[in-house]
Design a protein around this motif. Structure first.
Motif, PDB file in Angstrom:
ATOM      1  N   ILE A  13     -28.912 -10.242  54.933  1.00 56.46           N
ATOM      2  CA  ILE A  13     -27.902 -10.142  54.938  1.00 56.46           C
ATOM      3  C   ILE A  13     -27.068 -11.496  54.578  1.00 56.46           C
ATOM      4  O   ILE A  13     -25.985 -11.493  54.027  1.00 56.46           O
ATOM      5  CB  ILE A  13     -27.148  -9.703  56.568  1.00 56.46           C
ATOM      6  CG1 ILE A  13     -27.974  -8.346  56.784  1.00 56.46           C
ATOM      7  CG2 ILE A  13     -25.799  -9.696  56.856  1.00 56.46           C
ATOM      8  CD1 ILE A  13     -27.926  -7.717  58.159  1.00 56.46           C
ATOM      9  N   ARG A  33     -33.992 -22.798  55.064  1.00 57.18           N
ATOM     10  CA  ARG A  33     -35.151 -23.824  55.624  1.00 57.18           C
ATOM     11  C   ARG A  33     -36.127 -24.247  54.552  1.00 57.18           C
ATOM     12  O   ARG A  33     -36.676 -25.141  54.757  1.00 57.18           O
ATOM     13  CB  ARG A  33     -35.713 -23.486  56.924  1.00 57.18           C
ATOM     14  CG  ARG A  33     -36.308 -22.216  56.840  1.00 57.18           C
ATOM     15  CD  ARG A  33     -36.893 -21.739  58.396  1.00 57.18           C
ATOM     16  NE  ARG A  33     -37.176 -20.438  58.290  1.00 57.18           N
ATOM     17  CZ  ARG A  33     -37.806 -19.810  59.521  1.00 57.18           C
ATOM     18  NH1 ARG A  33     -37.984 -20.504  60.455  1.00 57.18           N
ATOM     19  NH2 ARG A  33     -38.123 -18.531  59.476  1.00 57.18           N
ATOM     20  N   ASN A  86     -25.543 -17.372  60.282  1.00 55.91           N
ATOM     21  CA  ASN A  86     -26.218 -16.057  60.000  1.00 55.91           C
ATOM     22  C   ASN A  86     -27.771 -16.088  60.416  1.00 55.91           C
ATOM     23  O   ASN A  86     -28.559 -15.197  60.836  1.00 55.91           O
ATOM     24  CB  ASN A  86     -26.080 -15.746  58.481  1.00 55.91           C
ATOM     25  CG  ASN A  86     -27.177 -14.584  58.383  1.00 55.91           C
ATOM     26  OD1 ASN A  86     -26.618 -13.354  58.793  1.00 55.91           O
ATOM     27  ND2 ASN A  86     -28.107 -14.896  57.482  1.00 55.91           N
ATOM     28  N   TYR A 163     -34.199 -11.284  72.335  1.00 57.26           N
ATOM     29  CA  TYR A 163     -33.020 -11.127  71.499  1.00 57.26           C
ATOM     30  C   TYR A 163     -31.592 -10.856  71.723  1.00 57.26           C
ATOM     31  O   TYR A 163     -30.725 -11.607  71.514  1.00 57.26           O
ATOM     32  CB  TYR A 163     -33.475 -10.028  70.365  1.00 57.26           C
ATOM     33  CG  TYR A 163     -32.798  -9.936  69.017  1.00 57.26           C
ATOM     34  CD1 TYR A 163     -32.441 -10.878  68.077  1.00 57.26           C
ATOM     35  CD2 TYR A 163     -31.723  -8.901  69.023  1.00 57.26           C
ATOM     36  CE1 TYR A 163     -31.859 -10.736  67.080  1.00 57.26           C
ATOM     37  CE2 TYR A 163     -30.851  -8.462  68.176  1.00 57.26           C
ATOM     38  CZ  TYR A 163     -30.941  -9.700  67.045  1.00 57.26           C
ATOM     39  OH  TYR A 163     -29.787  -9.590  66.007  1.00 57.26           O
ATOM     40  N   THR A 196     -28.866  -2.651  59.753  1.00 55.77           N
ATOM     41  CA  THR A 196     -28.976  -2.893  58.041  1.00 55.77           C
ATOM     42  C   THR A 196     -30.759  -3.249  57.778  1.00 55.77           C
ATOM     43  O   THR A 196     -31.048  -3.797  58.299  1.00 55.77           O
ATOM     44  CB  THR A 196     -28.295  -4.208  57.718  1.00 55.77           C
ATOM     45  OG1 THR A 196     -26.921  -4.238  58.505  1.00 55.77           O
ATOM     46  CG2 THR A 196     -28.242  -4.551  56.441  1.00 55.77           C
ATOM     47  N   THR A 198     -33.299  -4.742  56.309  1.00 60.87           N
ATOM     48  CA  THR A 198     -33.726  -5.860  55.807  1.00 60.87           C
ATOM     49  C   THR A 198     -35.380  -6.390  56.358  1.00 60.87           C
ATOM     50  O   THR A 198     -35.742  -5.429  57.005  1.00 60.87           O
ATOM     51  CB  THR A 198     -32.719  -7.214  56.568  1.00 60.87           C
ATOM     52  OG1 THR A 198     -32.982  -7.243  57.780  1.00 60.87           O
ATOM     53  CG2 THR A 198     -31.352  -7.149  55.971  1.00 60.87           C
TER      54      THR A 198
HETATM   55  P1  NAP Z   1     -33.845 -11.514  57.826  1.00 61.27           P
HETATM   56  O1  NAP Z   1     -33.880 -10.604  56.513  1.00 61.27           O
HETATM   57  O2  NAP Z   1     -35.006 -11.513  58.472  1.00 61.27           O
HETATM   58  O3  NAP Z   1     -33.186 -13.056  57.430  1.00 61.27           O
HETATM   59  C1  NAP Z   1     -33.023 -13.825  58.370  1.00 61.27           C
HETATM   60  C2  NAP Z   1     -32.766 -15.102  57.808  1.00 61.27           C
HETATM   61  O4  NAP Z   1     -32.651 -16.353  58.597  1.00 61.27           O
HETATM   62  C3  NAP Z   1     -33.634 -15.573  56.637  1.00 61.27           C
HETATM   63  O5  NAP Z   1     -33.064 -16.169  55.425  1.00 61.27           O
HETATM   64  C4  NAP Z   1     -34.375 -16.666  57.517  1.00 61.27           C
HETATM   65  O6  NAP Z   1     -35.238 -17.632  56.464  1.00 61.27           O
HETATM   66  C5  NAP Z   1     -33.482 -17.242  58.254  1.00 61.27           C
HETATM   67  N1  NAP Z   1     -34.047 -18.172  59.303  1.00 61.27           N
HETATM   68  C6  NAP Z   1     -34.683 -17.864  60.400  1.00 61.27           C
HETATM   69  N2  NAP Z   1     -34.989 -18.842  61.096  1.00 61.27           N
HETATM   70  C7  NAP Z   1     -34.230 -19.780  60.505  1.00 61.27           C
HETATM   71  C8  NAP Z   1     -34.094 -21.372  60.790  1.00 61.27           C
HETATM   72  N3  NAP Z   1     -34.608 -21.725  61.975  1.00 61.27           N
HETATM   73  N4  NAP Z   1     -33.376 -21.912  60.158  1.00 61.27           N
HETATM   74  C9  NAP Z   1     -32.801 -21.365  59.184  1.00 61.27           C
HETATM   75  N5  NAP Z   1     -32.710 -20.203  58.555  1.00 61.27           N
HETATM   76  C10 NAP Z   1     -33.522 -19.452  59.305  1.00 61.27           C
HETATM   77  O7  NAP Z   1     -32.784 -10.707  58.684  1.00 61.27           O
HETATM   78  P2  NAP Z   1     -31.215 -10.270  58.530  1.00 61.27           P
HETATM   79  O8  NAP Z   1     -31.383  -8.754  58.879  1.00 61.27           O
HETATM   80  O9  NAP Z   1     -30.628 -10.519  57.026  1.00 61.27           O
HETATM   81  O10 NAP Z   1     -30.593 -11.157  59.839  1.00 61.27           O
HETATM   82  C11 NAP Z   1     -29.566 -11.807  59.548  1.00 61.27           C
HETATM   83  C12 NAP Z   1     -28.675 -11.938  60.758  1.00 61.27           C
HETATM   84  O11 NAP Z   1     -28.036 -10.695  61.102  1.00 61.27           O
HETATM   85  C13 NAP Z   1     -29.388 -12.200  61.942  1.00 61.27           C
HETATM   86  O12 NAP Z   1     -28.782 -13.169  62.730  1.00 61.27           O
HETATM   87  C14 NAP Z   1     -29.606 -11.048  62.833  1.00 61.27           C
HETATM   88  O13 NAP Z   1     -29.819 -11.233  64.262  1.00 61.27           O
HETATM   89  C15 NAP Z   1     -28.402 -10.341  62.418  1.00 61.27           C
HETATM   90  N6  NAP Z   1     -28.381  -8.858  62.552  1.00 61.27           N
HETATM   91  C16 NAP Z   1     -29.213  -8.289  61.677  1.00 61.27           C
HETATM   92  C17 NAP Z   1     -29.155  -6.729  61.807  1.00 61.27           C
HETATM   93  C18 NAP Z   1     -30.054  -6.001  61.121  1.00 61.27           C
HETATM   94  O14 NAP Z   1     -30.303  -4.631  61.489  1.00 61.27           O
HETATM   95  N7  NAP Z   1     -30.685  -6.139  59.924  1.00 61.27           N
HETATM   96  C19 NAP Z   1     -28.273  -6.484  62.784  1.00 61.27           C
HETATM   97  C20 NAP Z   1     -27.579  -6.902  63.695  1.00 61.27           C
HETATM   98  C21 NAP Z   1     -27.558  -8.501  63.500  1.00 61.27           C
HETATM   99  P3  NAP Z   1     -36.945 -17.495  56.285  1.00 61.27           P
HETATM  100  O15 NAP Z   1     -36.810 -16.670  55.090  1.00 61.27           O
HETATM  101  O16 NAP Z   1     -37.415 -18.909  55.832  1.00 61.27           O
HETATM  102  O17 NAP Z   1     -37.333 -16.732  57.327  1.00 61.27           O
END
Ligand code: NAP
Length: 240
Positions: A13, A33, A86, A163, A196, A198
């Motif tokens: 996202i 990171r 994010n 979480y 979403t 991912t």
């Molecule tokens: P994702 O594809 O797993 O991406 C997470 C991102 O966060 C990756 O770029 C990851 O980097 C980075 N990250 C993790 N730990 C980090 C750190 N210590 N410092 C910097 N970057 C870090 O997940 P996503 O679905 O895009 O989620 C993005 C946000 O949306 C999150 O906050 C999640 O809680 C929220 N969210 C997601 C959903 C969903 O259904 N997907 C729903 C509600 C909320 P690396 O590649 O290095 O691991």
């Protein structure tokens, strides 16, 4: 040119949010990171014809990394218009409230809560130099205590005791920060992208990433009459 920093934007996202902001004409900094992943991400956006993109090495759990990123950004831009916290992790599941280890709880809070707070604090002075600064804290509908208390809610059984509380805490911090900044041009909101597809959920989310990111972009680009201190999802305001 207005600028934006999106943490954890090398994929998912965050990446799509960065891309959409670049399309809108912002100069976007992809926080990653892992430097190599950040460089790969900007190449993908450049390949679409956008030069207004760069990456910054940033681990939100490491204060030295945040401070270095802040110094790098200061050289590149006079002001930061948008900060999107994010970066997030789910942590290993299941996370039953009676048994989840304190270690796992701390790990999840380290990224989702303390990471967002310390990133916000370090970039605050650059944000204050923008005409209309915007902060979006990326949250989840799993943060809503109202939803979690409603047996008819579709995610009612999804109780992850690391979480969800980490995002509820992030929501609470958002309200505190918005209050502190209420007499300024800041807008500070928490935004839920929705379920979403991912890596986060092994692509089991129902929404395409474009749709999840567009909700974040909407609230990151609010005009001066926009809301502050609220919790939004695609459907509008969400119950705390
Ligand atoms: P994702 O594809 O797993 O991406 C997470 C991102 O966060 C990756 O770029 C990851 O980097 C980075 N990250 C993790 N730990 C980090 C750190 N210590 N410092 C910097 N970057 C870090 O997940 P996503 O679905 O895009 O989620 C993005 C946000 O949306 C999150 O906050 C999640 O809680 C929220 N969210 C997601 C959903 C969903 O259904 N997907 C729903 C509600 C909320 P690396 O590649 O290095 O691991």
């Amino acid at each position: 040119m207005k600028s934006a920093l999106v943490t954890g934007a090398n994929k998912g996202i965050g990446f799509e949010t960065a891309k959409q902001l670049a399309e809108l004409g912002y100069f976007v900094y992809i926080g990653s990171r892992d430097k190599a992943k950040g460089l790969e991400a900007i190449e993908k956006i450049k390949a679409l014809g956008y030069a207004n993109i760069d990456c910054i090495e940033l681990d939100v759990t490491d204060i030295n990394s945040i401070k270095s990123a802040r110094q790098v950004l200061e050289v590149k831009t006079q002001h930061l218009d948008i900060l999107i916290n994010n970066a997030g992790i789910r942590g290993e599941v299941p996370q039953p409230a009676s048994k989840v280890s304190i270690e796992r709880l701390r790990l999840v809070f380290e990224t989702n809560f303390f990471g967002a707070v310390q990133t916000t604090q370090e970039f605050m002075d650059l944000l204050k130099k923008a005409d209309q600064p915007r902060i979006v804290n990326v949250t989840s509908d799993l943060a809503s205590l109202t939803n979690h208390s409603d047996p008819t809610w579709k995610f009612y059984p999804f109780k992850s005791a690391a979480y969800s509380p980490s995002k509820t805490a992030l929501n609470a911090y958002t309200v505190m920060l918005a209050f502190e900044l209420k007499d300024t041009n800041f807008k500070v909101n928490c935004v839920n992208p929705g379920h979403t597809a991912t890596d986060f959920n092994n692509y089991k989310g129902e929404k395409p990433v474009e749709q999840g990111a567009s909700v974040i972009v909407k609230y990151a680009t609010l005009d001066k009459d926009g809301a502050t201190g609220k919790f939004f999802s695609e459907e509008g305001e969400t119950a705390w």
